[in-house]
Write an enzyme that holds these catalytic residues in place. Structure first.
Site: not given
Length: 589
Positions: A286, A289, A306, A326, A365, A368, A373, A519
């Site tokens: 990141e 990037e 994240c 990102s 999560k 996710e 994908e 988190c």
């Protein structure tokens, strides 16, 4: 503001005008029981005081009916009585009315032991249920991979609506029906998975019963551990390092990293890895990037990615801003495919046999990991027999249950280290667990990569703490890099509206965390998760950062090794194949 003097249970008390009876009683040292009331919903300035449960009722001299103390302001000369026989009887009757149509399956209920309805009944000495009525019979909604709704356990307190609508501004829930048929449900009566729910789990954190809970996947993990063909690895998120211990009687914010590793090894996992390792990997990708975007006129500001709840939020509500996000996967989703490629090669294990478990503070999560994908390892090996990059996600609460099931005396465990190859994390990775941490970690690396100089002060304190929106700047070779940090989706919405309006063009990097505090306040964390708990957990995060020998991601020797041996360079071919992703516009602009 003028002051008001009133009498509570014979005591004179003076408070500012507008104060509620509940708060005035607190000042007088009188505790009034509450159930539906929440003083702070994730953030200190968000309050839930609809007065729905009527547990906090009191007598006010001169008034015919009881009043709910949580939302009734004091008046000059008011005389309040908080525990007369009539008041106590009214509170008990209100609780009995709730219990009369409640499914009383407490021994097998997911909230047994942490249920506020259970606790308040014990506190108020409720020993019978005089009204007997029909039980609710709503279907259970388990359509989401993250959250299960059992409306039969809903007491219509509406805390979840406030968390979803006011704190997160997602507004996926509504109060439907009247009287006995009243229930909180997803908007339009749709299954939760078909709504704009982002799976953040803040509703589950504030639900006083088991009407909204995380989906329990513990049995899948027990079965995998017991399967001799499977090589079961587990990763633990930065925020879990300072939260799991609460459930075992340790002070909030205690660093239990070594004990958690020991517990996971005793549960039978074949390897225990640290998501801090892949957080360092995230920073490498990141950070590079961001540098690439700045140097090459890419889309700015760059949003960090994240938090899966935040990703679903931007897909639903700001799909036109997806190019700002990102392309780096979250640390969880970086460790998964690396375990089934790099680790598999180094250990000589068939990647088909590797089963990856995550321990996360977050209900989103689970969503996710289930995204279609997220199967990069299968594509890398061109092998459909390789399962998901991350096979099962456990929340902190689920791991706590597994440790208890195994009869492990957690507090007495010795500290044990993570396994090598993907077990070393830096202080920069550790602070991912708190709001502002990803930003601070990125700046620690980006500064030294761009300038070639040692960062003079490692701590970026301007992006720390529970303020909704924070900002900082740092000069890198003549370029002033400006960053913003927001936590809670309500704060994120404020920033997204400004980005959409073109008001933040001179900013370079924005960190968003869906949950208040980051988190450490995730929807899968131990209950209760109050503002005070969030603050103490954040304190524990930074204390652990200071204890670690290496505090910058690019100095992690295991990260240096994977680039030397496998990935070759940040943003390279393999990195894009395994560590980067794309997002899906879902909602309206």
């Amino acid at each position: 503001m003028a002051n008001v003097t009133l009498t509570i249970d014979g005591q004179k008390v003076t408070v500012p005008e507008g104060t509620t009876i509940l708060k005035a009683a607190e000042k007088a040292g009188v505790k009034i029981p509450t159930l539906c009331f929440l003083e702070h919903v994730g953030l200190r300035h968000i309050k839930h005081d609809v007065g729905a449960c009527r547990v906090c009722v009191v007598e006010v001299e001169g008034k015919k009916d009881f009043v709910s103390s949580c939302n009734t302001p004091v008046e000059e000369g008011m005389v309040v009585r908080t525990h007369t026989p009539k008041v106590i009887a009214a509170r008990k009757l209100n609780l009995e009315m709730m219990l009369s149509d409640h499914h009383l399956d407490c021994p097998t209920c997911p909230k047994n032991g942490i249920c506020e309805l259970q606790a308040i009944c014990a506190e108020l000495n409720v020993r019978q249920i005089r009204p007997q009525g029909e039980k609710k019979d709503f279907p259970i909604d388990d359509s989401s991979p993250s959250i299960v709704r059992n409306p039969n356990k809903c007491i219509v307190c509406q805390r979840c609506i406030t968390a979803c609508k006011v704190l997160q501004t997602v507004d996926a829930l509504e109060l439907y029906g009247n009287g006995f048929d009243a229930v909180v449900r997803p908007k339009g009566g749709l299954p939760l998975i078909e709504t704009q729910c982002v799976a953040c789990g803040q509703c589950a954190l504030v639900c006083p019963t088991a009407a909204i809970v995380e989906k329990d996947d513990t049995w899948k993990v027990w079965e995998a551990i017991a399967d001799p063909k499977k090589h079961v690895v587990v990763q633990t998120a930065p925020a879990t390092h300072v939260t799991i211990g609460e459930a075992f009687g340790l002070p909030v914010g205690t660093d239990i990293t070594g004990k958690m590793v020991a517990a996971l090894k005793r549960l039978g996992f074949d390897a225990v890895f640290d998501t801090n390792w892949s957080a360092d990997l995230t920073i490498m990708e990141e950070g590079y990037e961001l540098i690439h975007r700045i140097k090459n006129g890419g889309v700015l500001p760059q949003f960090t990615s994240c938090s899966p709840g935040w990703i679903k939020f931007i897909e639903e509500f700001y799909p036109d801003l997806i190019p700002h996000v990102s392309t780096c996967k979250s640390p969880q989703q970086m460790l998964g495919p690396i375990a089934k490629t790099y680790y598999a090669e180094k250990k000589g294990i068939n990647p088909e046999d590797i089963f990856v478990v995550s321990v996360m503070p977050c209900t989103a999560k689970k969503y996710e990991a289930a995204r279609p994908e997220m199967n990069a390892a299968s594509k890398y090996w061109n092998n459909p027999n390789i399962t998901r990059d991350v096979d099962v996600v456990l929340t902190s609460r689920e791991l706590i249950r597994m440790i208890r099931e195994a009869g492990i005396d957690f507090a007495s465990l010795p500290d044990e280290p993570y396994d090598p190859i993907m077990g070393e994390g830096t202080g920069a990775a550790q602070i991912f667990g708190a709001t502002g941490g990803v930003m601070e970690a990125a700046l620690r690396t980006a500064y030294e990569v761009v300038t070639g100089k040692t960062l003079p002060k490692l701590d970026f304190e301007d992006v720390r703490g529970m303020k909704d929106i924070k900002e900082a700047s740092v000069n890198m070779n003549g370029v002033t890099v400006k960053v913003l940090v927001a936590h809670s989706l309500g704060a994120a919405r404020q920033l997204m509206d400004k980005v959409r309006a073109g008001e933040l063009k001179d900013y370079h990097f924005i960190e968003i965390m869906a949950c208040p505090g980051g988190c450490i306040g995730g929807g899968g964390q131990p209950i209760p998760t109050t503002v005070e708990e969030r603050e103490n957990r954040i304190k524990g995060i930074y204390e652990r950062d200071k204890k670690l020998k290496i505090r910058k991601s690019h100095e992690n020797p295991e990260i240096q090794a994977i680039y030397r041996e496998f990935l070759k360079e940040p943003l390279g071919h393999k990195s894009h194949q395994l560590l980067h992703t794309h997002y899906t516009p879902r909602g309206k602009k």
